[in-house]
Scaffold this motif. Structure first.
Motif, PDB file in Angstrom:
ATOM      1  N   THR A   1       0.875  -1.167   0.000  1.00  0.00           N
ATOM      2  CA  THR A   1       0.000   0.000   0.000  1.00  0.00           C
ATOM      3  C   THR A   1       0.919   1.226   0.000  1.00  0.00           C
ATOM      4  OG1 THR A   1      -1.616  -1.172   1.348  1.00  0.00           O
ATOM      5  CG2 THR A   1      -1.814   1.236   1.248  1.00  0.00           C
ATOM      6  N   PRO A   2       0.920   2.000  -1.083  1.00  0.00           N
ATOM      7  CA  PRO A   2       1.813   3.172  -1.113  1.00  0.00           C
ATOM      8  C   PRO A   2       1.404   4.192  -0.064  1.00  0.00           C
ATOM      9  CG  PRO A   2       0.406   3.126  -3.055  1.00  0.00           C
ATOM     10  CD  PRO A   2       0.124   1.877  -2.280  1.00  0.00           C
ATOM     11  N   GLN A   3       2.389   4.891   0.467  1.00  0.00           N
ATOM     12  CA  GLN A   3       2.125   5.888   1.499  1.00  0.00           C
ATOM     13  C   GLN A   3       2.046   7.280   0.885  1.00  0.00           C
ATOM     14  OE1 GLN A   3       5.533   4.275   3.891  1.00  0.00           O
ATOM     15  NE2 GLN A   3       4.075   4.739   5.519  1.00  0.00           N
ATOM     16  N   ARG A   4       1.214   8.093   1.486  1.00  0.00           N
ATOM     17  CA  ARG A   4       1.054   9.465   1.029  1.00  0.00           C
ATOM     18  C   ARG A   4       2.391  10.194   1.082  1.00  0.00           C
ATOM     19  NH1 ARG A   4      -4.198  12.478   2.495  1.00  0.00           N
ATOM     20  NH2 ARG A   4      -4.658  10.677   1.308  1.00  0.00           N
ATOM     21  N   ASP A   5       2.710  10.919   0.047  1.00  0.00           N
ATOM     22  CA  ASP A   5       3.910  11.757  -0.090  1.00  0.00           C
ATOM     23  C   ASP A   5       5.219  10.990  -0.294  1.00  0.00           C
ATOM     24  OD1 ASP A   5       2.331  14.077   0.215  1.00  0.00           O
ATOM     25  OD2 ASP A   5       2.594  14.029   2.396  1.00  0.00           O
ATOM     26  N   VAL A   6       5.275   9.696   0.018  1.00  0.00           N
ATOM     27  CA  VAL A   6       6.532   8.957  -0.185  1.00  0.00           C
ATOM     28  C   VAL A   6       6.358   7.742  -1.093  1.00  0.00           C
ATOM     29  CG1 VAL A   6       7.647   9.704   1.944  1.00  0.00           C
ATOM     30  CG2 VAL A   6       6.238   7.648   1.965  1.00  0.00           C
ATOM     31  N   GLY A   7       5.124   7.417  -1.477  1.00  0.00           N
ATOM     32  CA  GLY A   7       4.876   6.294  -2.368  1.00  0.00           C
ATOM     33  C   GLY A   7       5.407   4.990  -1.798  1.00  0.00           C
ATOM     34  N   PHE A   8       6.250   4.323  -2.558  1.00  0.00           N
ATOM     35  CA  PHE A   8       6.807   3.025  -2.178  1.00  0.00           C
ATOM     36  C   PHE A   8       8.172   3.148  -1.519  1.00  0.00           C
ATOM     37  CE2 PHE A   8       4.064   2.384  -5.887  1.00  0.00           C
ATOM     38  CZ  PHE A   8       3.158   1.482  -5.361  1.00  0.00           C
ATOM     39  N   ASP A   9       8.759   4.334  -1.562  1.00  0.00           N
ATOM     40  CA  ASP A   9      10.150   4.513  -1.129  1.00  0.00           C
ATOM     41  C   ASP A   9      10.393   4.127   0.326  1.00  0.00           C
ATOM     42  OD1 ASP A   9      10.547   5.437  -3.684  1.00  0.00           O
ATOM     43  OD2 ASP A   9      10.749   7.548  -3.115  1.00  0.00           O
ATOM     44  N   GLU A  10       9.507   4.491   1.213  1.00  0.00           N
ATOM     45  CA  GLU A  10       9.726   4.214   2.633  1.00  0.00           C
ATOM     46  C   GLU A  10       9.656   2.715   2.932  1.00  0.00           C
ATOM     47  OE1 GLU A  10       7.525   5.471   6.656  1.00  0.00           O
ATOM     48  OE2 GLU A  10       8.280   7.170   5.458  1.00  0.00           O
ATOM     49  N   VAL A  11       8.704   2.020   2.317  1.00  0.00           N
ATOM     50  CA  VAL A  11       8.606   0.576   2.518  1.00  0.00           C
ATOM     51  C   VAL A  11       9.827  -0.112   1.908  1.00  0.00           C
ATOM     52  CG1 VAL A  11       7.242  -1.506   2.033  1.00  0.00           C
ATOM     53  CG2 VAL A  11       6.093   0.625   2.600  1.00  0.00           C
ATOM     54  N   ALA A  12      10.224   0.314   0.722  1.00  0.00           N
ATOM     55  CA  ALA A  12      11.413  -0.268   0.080  1.00  0.00           C
ATOM     56  C   ALA A  12      12.643  -0.066   0.963  1.00  0.00           C
ATOM     57  CB  ALA A  12      11.630   0.353  -1.292  1.00  0.00           C
ATOM     58  N   ALA A  13      12.766   1.099   1.562  1.00  0.00           N
ATOM     59  CA  ALA A  13      13.912   1.382   2.442  1.00  0.00           C
ATOM     60  C   ALA A  13      13.907   0.472   3.665  1.00  0.00           C
ATOM     61  CB  ALA A  13      13.912   2.847   2.860  1.00  0.00           C
ATOM     62  N   ARG A  14      12.744   0.217   4.213  1.00  0.00           N
ATOM     63  CA  ARG A  14      12.671  -0.705   5.371  1.00  0.00           C
ATOM     64  C   ARG A  14      13.079  -2.109   4.951  1.00  0.00           C
ATOM     65  NH1 ARG A  14       7.167  -0.203   8.277  1.00  0.00           N
ATOM     66  NH2 ARG A  14       8.200  -1.575   9.764  1.00  0.00           N
ATOM     67  N   ILE A  15      12.674  -2.517   3.753  1.00  0.00           N
ATOM     68  CA  ILE A  15      12.990  -3.866   3.277  1.00  0.00           C
ATOM     69  C   ILE A  15      14.485  -4.008   2.988  1.00  0.00           C
ATOM     70  CG2 ILE A  15      12.653  -5.493   1.368  1.00  0.00           C
ATOM     71  CD1 ILE A  15       9.707  -4.446   1.250  1.00  0.00           C
ATOM     72  N   TYR A  16      15.087  -3.029   2.309  1.00  0.00           N
ATOM     73  CA  TYR A  16      16.492  -3.222   1.934  1.00  0.00           C
ATOM     74  C   TYR A  16      17.464  -3.101   3.100  1.00  0.00           C
ATOM     75  CZ  TYR A  16      17.050   1.919   1.044  1.00  0.00           C
ATOM     76  OH  TYR A  16      17.097   3.294   1.118  1.00  0.00           O
TER      77      TYR A  16
ATOM     78  N   ASP B   1       4.251  -4.654  -6.657  1.00  0.00           N
ATOM     79  CA  ASP B   1       4.929  -3.365  -6.625  1.00  0.00           C
ATOM     80  C   ASP B   1       6.442  -3.481  -6.497  1.00  0.00           C
ATOM     81  OD1 ASP B   1       2.391  -1.930  -6.599  1.00  0.00           O
ATOM     82  OD2 ASP B   1       2.181  -2.761  -4.583  1.00  0.00           O
ATOM     83  N   LEU B   2       6.889  -4.393  -5.653  1.00  0.00           N
ATOM     84  CA  LEU B   2       8.323  -4.558  -5.419  1.00  0.00           C
ATOM     85  C   LEU B   2       8.734  -5.990  -5.723  1.00  0.00           C
ATOM     86  CD1 LEU B   2       8.618  -2.744  -1.958  1.00  0.00           C
ATOM     87  CD2 LEU B   2       9.184  -1.797  -4.205  1.00  0.00           C
ATOM     88  N   SER B   3       9.955  -6.145  -6.194  1.00  0.00           N
ATOM     89  CA  SER B   3      10.555  -7.460  -6.357  1.00  0.00           C
ATOM     90  C   SER B   3      11.809  -7.465  -5.491  1.00  0.00           C
ATOM     91  CB  SER B   3      10.902  -7.719  -7.823  1.00  0.00           C
ATOM     92  OG  SER B   3      11.334  -9.047  -7.993  1.00  0.00           O
ATOM     93  N   VAL B   4      11.907  -8.458  -4.619  1.00  0.00           N
ATOM     94  CA  VAL B   4      12.976  -8.505  -3.625  1.00  0.00           C
ATOM     95  C   VAL B   4      13.779  -9.792  -3.830  1.00  0.00           C
ATOM     96  CG1 VAL B   4      13.478  -8.526  -1.146  1.00  0.00           C
ATOM     97  CG2 VAL B   4      11.498  -7.248  -2.006  1.00  0.00           C
ATOM     98  N   LEU B   5      15.097  -9.665  -3.968  1.00  0.00           N
ATOM     99  CA  LEU B   5      15.974 -10.828  -4.054  1.00  0.00           C
ATOM    100  C   LEU B   5      16.546 -11.088  -2.669  1.00  0.00           C
ATOM    101  CD1 LEU B   5      17.551 -13.004  -5.628  1.00  0.00           C
ATOM    102  CD2 LEU B   5      19.283 -11.274  -6.095  1.00  0.00           C
ATOM    103  N   VAL B   6      16.317 -12.301  -2.159  1.00  0.00           N
ATOM    104  CA  VAL B   6      16.734 -12.671  -0.812  1.00  0.00           C
ATOM    105  C   VAL B   6      17.631 -13.900  -0.893  1.00  0.00           C
ATOM    106  CG1 VAL B   6      15.890 -13.515   1.420  1.00  0.00           C
ATOM    107  CG2 VAL B   6      14.615 -11.775   0.205  1.00  0.00           C
ATOM    108  N   GLN B   7      18.653 -13.952  -0.031  1.00  0.00           N
ATOM    109  CA  GLN B   7      19.507 -15.136   0.055  1.00  0.00           C
ATOM    110  C   GLN B   7      19.564 -15.629   1.485  1.00  0.00           C
ATOM    111  OE1 GLN B   7      23.212 -13.824  -1.786  1.00  0.00           O
ATOM    112  NE2 GLN B   7      22.796 -15.208  -3.480  1.00  0.00           N
ATOM    113  N   GLY B   8      19.621 -16.947   1.638  1.00  0.00           N
ATOM    114  CA  GLY B   8      19.738 -17.559   2.951  1.00  0.00           C
ATOM    115  C   GLY B   8      20.445 -18.894   2.838  1.00  0.00           C
ATOM    116  N   LYS B   9      20.671 -19.528   3.971  1.00  0.00           N
ATOM    117  CA  LYS B   9      21.394 -20.801   3.986  1.00  0.00           C
ATOM    118  C   LYS B   9      20.489 -22.003   3.685  1.00  0.00           C
ATOM    119  CE  LYS B   9      24.998 -19.273   7.183  1.00  0.00           C
ATOM    120  NZ  LYS B   9      25.758 -18.650   6.157  1.00  0.00           N
TER     121      LYS B   9
END
Length: 160
Positions: A70-85, A101-109
């Motif tokens: 859900t995009p946020q007012r005035d910041v769109g997707f940027d704030e959520v993306a920043a929390r994720i990265y 909206d976002l594609s996230v590449l994750v690595q784990g063991k």
């Protein structure tokens, strides 16, 4: 000149300023100065090495996770993306067109570790509506590099 230097470094970050200078007909000092300026300006962000971990028995599990936000007012997707990265498991985050909206590449063991990250950290973030996880089963090509160049014999034997 900058674009030509960048293209060479992008294809092989081990090239020295002297080697680049020879390729482009420039002086090594001129190339070194351009590279230093581009590093300072954050055009060149990092030099990396691409490793085929499967060949040394140190495989990691990787997954591409589609995230609906859900995009946020005035910041769109940027704030959520920043929390994720900010999470160390996250290798890349991209804003996408399409259903998610976002594609996230994750690595784990392990599969369990990646699944746990998605269930406990990513999916529970405020403004994350849903996720779809795609585990990467095999890498054929990454960053322009082919991992295994097998010559597959496709000719059939002719019987007399």
């Amino acid at each position: 000149m900058r674009k030509r230097i960048l293209k060479l470094l992008e294809s092989n970050s081990k090239l020295t300023p002297k080697e680049i200078a020879l390729m482009l007909g420039l002086s090594p000092d001129q190339v070194a100065q351009e590279i230093a300026e581009m590093e300072k300006e954050k055009i060149i962000l990092r030099y990396t090495t691409l490793i085929n971990w499967e060949k040394v028995g140190e495989e990691e599990v990787a997954a591409l996770i589609d995230v609906k936000v859900t995009p946020q007012r005035d910041v769109g997707f940027d704030e959520v993306a920043a929390r994720i990265y900010q999470y160390p498991e996250v290798k890349s985050v991209f804003l996408m067109s399409g259903s998610y909206d976002l594609s996230v590449l994750v690595q784990g063991k392990s599969l369990k570790e990646v699944a746990s990250f998605v269930a406990q950290k990513l999916a529970t973030l405020e403004h994350v509506q849903s996720t779809v996880t795609h585990f990467i089963l095999k890498k054929y090509k990454q960053d322009g590099v082919i991992f295994e160049e097998e010559v597959i014999e496709r000719r059939q034997v002719v019987q007399p």
